[in-house]
Design an enzyme around this catalytic site. Structure first.
Site, PDB file in Angstrom:
ATOM      1  N   SER A  43       9.529   8.663  -0.265  1.00 36.22           N
ATOM      2  CA  SER A  43       8.967   8.000   0.508  1.00 36.22           C
ATOM      3  C   SER A  43       9.712   7.189   1.665  1.00 36.22           C
ATOM      4  O   SER A  43      10.972   6.953   1.320  1.00 36.22           O
ATOM      5  CB  SER A  43       8.462   6.842  -0.469  1.00 36.22           C
ATOM      6  OG  SER A  43       7.863   7.088  -1.802  1.00 36.22           O
TER       7      SER A  43
ATOM      8  N   LEU B 219       0.891  -1.153  -0.070  1.00 36.97           N
ATOM      9  CA  LEU B 219      -0.015   0.085  -0.096  1.00 36.97           C
ATOM     10  C   LEU B 219       0.580   1.112  -0.020  1.00 36.97           C
ATOM     11  O   LEU B 219       1.760   1.328   0.491  1.00 36.97           O
ATOM     12  CB  LEU B 219      -0.922  -0.022   1.476  1.00 36.97           C
ATOM     13  CG  LEU B 219      -1.709  -1.221   1.517  1.00 36.97           C
ATOM     14  CD1 LEU B 219      -2.296  -1.121   2.832  1.00 36.97           C
ATOM     15  CD2 LEU B 219      -2.693  -1.419   0.389  1.00 36.97           C
TER      16      LEU B 219
ATOM     17  N   VAL C  98       3.678  -0.959   3.715  1.00 38.50           N
ATOM     18  CA  VAL C  98       3.087   0.223   3.887  1.00 38.50           C
ATOM     19  C   VAL C  98       4.182   1.365   3.525  1.00 38.50           C
ATOM     20  O   VAL C  98       5.241   1.452   3.961  1.00 38.50           O
ATOM     21  CB  VAL C  98       2.575   0.647   5.296  1.00 38.50           C
ATOM     22  CG1 VAL C  98       1.769   1.947   5.189  1.00 38.50           C
ATOM     23  CG2 VAL C  98       1.558  -0.608   5.699  1.00 38.50           C
ATOM     24  N   GLU C  99       3.933   2.035   2.210  1.00 38.61           N
ATOM     25  CA  GLU C  99       4.844   3.295   1.861  1.00 38.61           C
ATOM     26  C   GLU C  99       3.947   4.333   2.298  1.00 38.61           C
ATOM     27  O   GLU C  99       2.884   4.445   1.977  1.00 38.61           O
ATOM     28  CB  GLU C  99       4.976   2.897   0.442  1.00 38.61           C
ATOM     29  CG  GLU C  99       5.545   4.016  -0.311  1.00 38.61           C
ATOM     30  CD  GLU C  99       6.037   4.023  -1.713  1.00 38.61           C
ATOM     31  OE1 GLU C  99       6.443   5.044  -2.402  1.00 38.61           O
ATOM     32  OE2 GLU C  99       5.449   2.801  -2.345  1.00 38.61           O
ATOM     33  N   LEU C 100       4.697   5.176   2.947  1.00 39.65           N
ATOM     34  CA  LEU C 100       4.302   6.635   3.235  1.00 39.65           C
ATOM     35  C   LEU C 100       5.087   7.527   2.593  1.00 39.65           C
ATOM     36  O   LEU C 100       6.214   7.617   2.349  1.00 39.65           O
ATOM     37  CB  LEU C 100       4.507   6.735   4.752  1.00 39.65           C
ATOM     38  CG  LEU C 100       3.780   5.915   5.790  1.00 39.65           C
ATOM     39  CD1 LEU C 100       4.084   6.286   7.207  1.00 39.65           C
ATOM     40  CD2 LEU C 100       2.358   5.919   5.477  1.00 39.65           C
TER      41      LEU C 100
END
Length: 136
Positions: A108, A71, A119-121
């Site tokens: 990122s 995500l 989980v990529e922010l």
């Protein structure tokens, strides 16, 4: 046909409470309970429905599996996200790194949720996010 937006996705999770805690307390989403006690996570104008393995909801993905998602969530400030993760004791697996997003280059970091989902922010570069407070 023209697709307008993404409404929701579904994650299969073995520990519903741990998933809700992580996404709400660490990532700032809001828990939503709907349709006979089903649980979901709301953020912006999207949501993530949470399904336990072997549930009786239909239709479902052909091979739903905990920990199989990758995500990417956009954040207004990656530095603020990093500080929040450090305060919550969540380790960063990789980053900050440069990536390519749907609308712009991204800065990122990568973390894992309790199920092992990646989980990529990401902080968009060279664009203004709706609701970021910057009116240009």
């Amino acid at each position: 046909m023209r697709i307008m937006a993404l409404d929701h996705i579904v994650l299969t999770v073995t520990d519903m409470d741990a998933a809700v805690r992580f996404y709400c307390e660490v990532l700032g989403m809001e828990e939503v309970v709907f349709g006979g006690g089903r649980r979901a996570l709301r953020f912006g104008s999207q949501k993530i429905n949470l399904h336990p393995p072997g549930h009786d909801y239909a239709p479902v993905a052909e091979r739903p599996a905990p920990g199989s998602a990758d995500l990417c969530f956009l954040v207004a400030s990656l530095d603020a996200a990093i500080a929040a993760l450090e305060a919550a004791g969540v380790g960063i697996e990789e980053g900050p790194v440069s990536r390519t997003g749907a609308l712009s280059p991204l800065r990122s970091i990568y973390i894992r949720d309790p199920e092992g989902n990646l989980v990529e922010l990401s902080e968009p570069q060279n664009v203004v996010l709706a609701g970021s407070g910057d009116r240009g």
